[in-house]
Design an enzyme around this catalytic site. Structure first.
Site, PDB file in Angstrom:
ATOM      1  N   LEU A  88       0.883  -1.173   0.000  1.00 31.01           N
ATOM      2  CA  LEU A  88       0.000   0.000   0.000  1.00 31.01           C
ATOM      3  C   LEU A  88       0.916   1.217   0.000  1.00 31.01           C
ATOM      4  O   LEU A  88       1.980   1.187   0.612  1.00 31.01           O
ATOM      5  CB  LEU A  88      -0.866   0.046   1.271  1.00 31.01           C
ATOM      6  N   ASP A  89       0.506   2.298  -0.660  1.00 34.40           N
ATOM      7  CA  ASP A  89       1.277   3.536  -0.604  1.00 34.40           C
ATOM      8  C   ASP A  89       1.406   3.971   0.850  1.00 34.40           C
ATOM      9  O   ASP A  89       0.517   3.692   1.663  1.00 34.40           O
ATOM     10  CB  ASP A  89       0.561   4.671  -1.359  1.00 34.40           C
ATOM     11  N   LYS A  90       2.445   4.729   1.117  1.00 35.82           N
ATOM     12  CA  LYS A  90       2.702   5.192   2.479  1.00 35.82           C
ATOM     13  C   LYS A  90       1.482   5.888   3.104  1.00 35.82           C
ATOM     14  O   LYS A  90       1.145   5.665   4.256  1.00 35.82           O
ATOM     15  CB  LYS A  90       3.903   6.147   2.460  1.00 35.82           C
ATOM     16  N   ARG A 133      -5.260   6.548  -7.402  1.00 33.33           N
ATOM     17  CA  ARG A 133      -5.023   7.992  -7.283  1.00 33.33           C
ATOM     18  C   ARG A 133      -4.995   8.664  -8.651  1.00 33.33           C
ATOM     19  O   ARG A 133      -5.621   9.718  -8.850  1.00 33.33           O
ATOM     20  CB  ARG A 133      -3.709   8.223  -6.533  1.00 33.33           C
TER      21      ARG A 133
END
Length: 217
Positions: free
Chosen positions: A45-47, A148
């Site tokens: 997962l992205d930060k 995103r």
């Protein structure tokens, strides 16, 4: 047990990189005992994205889960808060993605010529006037920053995603400036037969924004 399931807080990286010393991968050392192999990451997962992160407990289960993720049989459901309201209330965003030149691979963009196929199913769950919408997103492919970029390409960036939405990604008032993207649910086969079906609560800032906008969770 074949897996550990975490609800990753926003702001914690999944893996290390330049300047990143605190990350989930590093914390997994704590689970490795004398007879226990070190658990392994099988997806990311992205930060700044929160939510469900599945960690494989053994090398065998890591291979099994990795295959499910790459073969797209794992079902992932995300919740996002986006700026504005999509005209079409549900559909599929089909827009190939590539690394944006000049960003050192830090940023992706829609590239119809040379991009890799990327598909996202979306549905508007509820709206707050014309100001914002609560979306349920299901990535049908697993590209970097896919959800995103797809939301931004639709003209409705994820609230708090300045990287892809610029200044337009922030709502006025007291709505948090953090990213509002959360891996809500994961359904995936388990090695011994059976299924993992896990749901993760929203982080505090996201839940607070939903409440302020009058969404009924």
């Amino acid at each position: 047990k074949a897996a550990l399931v975490l609800n990753k807080p926003p702001g914690l990286a999944t893996q290390g990189g330049t300047k990143t010393t605190r990350h989930v991968d590093g914390l997994l050392d704590a689970y490795a005992g004398e007879d226990d192999p070190r658990p392994r990451l099988v997806h990311r997962l992205d930060k700044d994205t929160s939510g469900i992160l599945l960690i494989a407990r053994t090398p065998g289960s890591a291979a099994f889960f990795s295959k499910r993720f790459s073969g797209r049989s794992a079902k992932k459901v995300y919740w996002a808060l986006v700026v504005g309201v999509p005209d079409i209330r549900e559909g599929t965003i089909d827009a190939p993605l590539a690394k944006q030149p000049g960003t050192g691979g830090e940023k992706m963009h829609v590239d119809h010529e040379g991009g890799q196929p990327a598909k996202t199913r979306y549905r508007v769950v509820e709206t707050a006037g014309k100001k914002a919408a609560w979306l349920e997103l299901e990535p049908l492919t697993g590209r970097t920053h896919q959800l995103r970029v797809h939301c931004a390409a639709m003209g409705h960036p994820i609230v708090g995603d300045g990287k892809y939405g610029g200044q337009d990604a922030f709502l006025t008032g007291s709505i948090s400036r953090k990213m509002h993207l959360h891996a809500r649910r994961l359904i995936i086969d388990e090695p011994g037969g059976g299924t993992v079906d896990a749901t993760a609560e929203l982080p505090e800032h996201f839940a607070g924004s939903m409440e302020q906008l009058g969404f009924d969770l």
